[in-house]
Design an enzyme around this catalytic site. Structure first.
Site, PDB file in Angstrom:
ATOM      1  N   LYS A  52       0.635  -1.167  -0.379  1.00  0.00           N
ATOM      2  CA  LYS A  52       0.165  -0.018  -0.042  1.00  0.00           C
ATOM      3  C   LYS A  52       1.464   0.851   0.431  1.00  0.00           C
ATOM      4  CE  LYS A  52      -3.149   2.238   3.463  1.00  0.00           C
ATOM      5  NZ  LYS A  52      -3.103   2.058   4.783  1.00  0.00           N
ATOM      6  N   HIS A 127      -1.125   2.224  16.262  1.00  0.00           N
ATOM      7  CA  HIS A 127      -0.883   3.219  15.343  1.00  0.00           C
ATOM      8  C   HIS A 127      -1.659   4.766  15.185  1.00  0.00           C
ATOM      9  CE1 HIS A 127      -0.803  -0.059  12.752  1.00  0.00           C
ATOM     10  NE2 HIS A 127      -0.860   0.578  12.130  1.00  0.00           N
TER      11      HIS A 127
HETATM   12  C1  OGA Z   1      -1.027   1.907   7.765  1.00  0.00           C
HETATM   13  C2  OGA Z   1      -0.141   2.950   8.427  1.00  0.00           C
HETATM   14  C3  OGA Z   1       1.555   4.201   8.745  1.00  0.00           C
HETATM   15  C4  OGA Z   1       2.285   5.347   8.379  1.00  0.00           C
HETATM   16  O1  OGA Z   1      -1.029   2.309   6.016  1.00  0.00           O
HETATM   17  O2  OGA Z   1      -1.856   0.667   8.399  1.00  0.00           O
HETATM   18  O3  OGA Z   1      -0.264   2.649   9.893  1.00  0.00           O
HETATM   19  O4  OGA Z   1       3.121   5.459   8.536  1.00  0.00           O
HETATM   20  N1  OGA Z   1       0.431   3.200   7.893  1.00  0.00           N
HETATM   21  O5  OGA Z   1       1.876   5.467   7.050  1.00  0.00           O
HETATM   22 NI    NI Z   2      -1.285   0.822  10.281  1.00  0.00          NI
END
Ligand code: OGA
Ligand code: NI
Length: 185
Positions: A52, A127
């Site tokens: 992603k 997070h």
């Molecule tokens: C996620 C995420 C954290 C970031 O995409 O699940 O927690 O540092 N990303 O972009």
């Molecule tokens: Ni995440």
């Protein structure tokens, strides 16, 4: 674009395979299992690598917005590369802590499926991300996911009468469906 992107991704995916295997083997031993057991439990060679790309443009009021709201990752593990703009935070002991940017370091998240398999011994990390007033933040997480039809539950070797299963066993695709639609697991 850029045209080199596909090749760079190919090389990165290949390198990540080694990192994933090593992580899963050490985490397996940490649970008192054999080196290969945890990797097998998340799908073995069927383990999915989902890339992603997060793009967080500058925000005039970073005090009023978040990049992504607080969550835990659904996958087994997430391996993340951020750019140099600070933004990732994790929750521990009632506080949000900045995850310091370290050049060339990988950020590793334990995800929900490892919490489930380990019956709570490994905790899925809560997070979120903040946004920056002037700079664009980007991150490239790769989620290591079980194949959709694989049922994941606490590993029988890790449960007992004194330590009964704390999580239901369900197919990964059903877990994802419930989580995305906010249906209790
Ligand atoms: C996620 C995420 C954290 C970031 O995409 O699940 O927690 O540092 N990303 O972009
Ligand atoms: Ni995440």
């Amino acid at each position: 674009n850029p045209p080199s992107y596909r090749d760079a991704n190919k090389v990165y995916a290949k390198c990540l395979r080694g990192v994933a295997d090593k992580l899963l083997s050490r985490l397996s031993v940490g649970l008192g299992l054999g080196e290969k057991e945890l990797r097998e439990s998340v799908g073995g060679d069927e383990l999915t690598y989902l890339l992603k790309i997060n793009y967080y443009p500058p925000c005039p009021r970073p005090d009023l917005a978040l990049g992504v709201v607080a969550h835990t990752d659904m996958s087994a593990i997430a391996i993340l590369v951020p750019n140099h703009v600070q933004g990732l935070q994790l929750f521990r002991d009632d506080h949000w802590f900045d995850v310091k940017y370290i050049p060339n370091a990988l950020v590793i998240h334990i995800g929900d499926q490892l919490e489930i398999l380990s019956n709570g011994k490994y905790k899925s990390v809560l997070h979120r991300t903040t946004v920056n007033k002037d700079m664009t933040r980007m991150s490239w997480p790769v989620f290591l996911e079980p194949p959709p039809e694989l049922a994941i539950g606490p590993l029988p070797k890790l449960t007992s009468e004194d330590n009964p299963p704390k999580y239901k066993k369900k197919r990964y695709c059903d877990y994802v469906y419930c989580k995305l639609n906010k249906i209790p697991q």
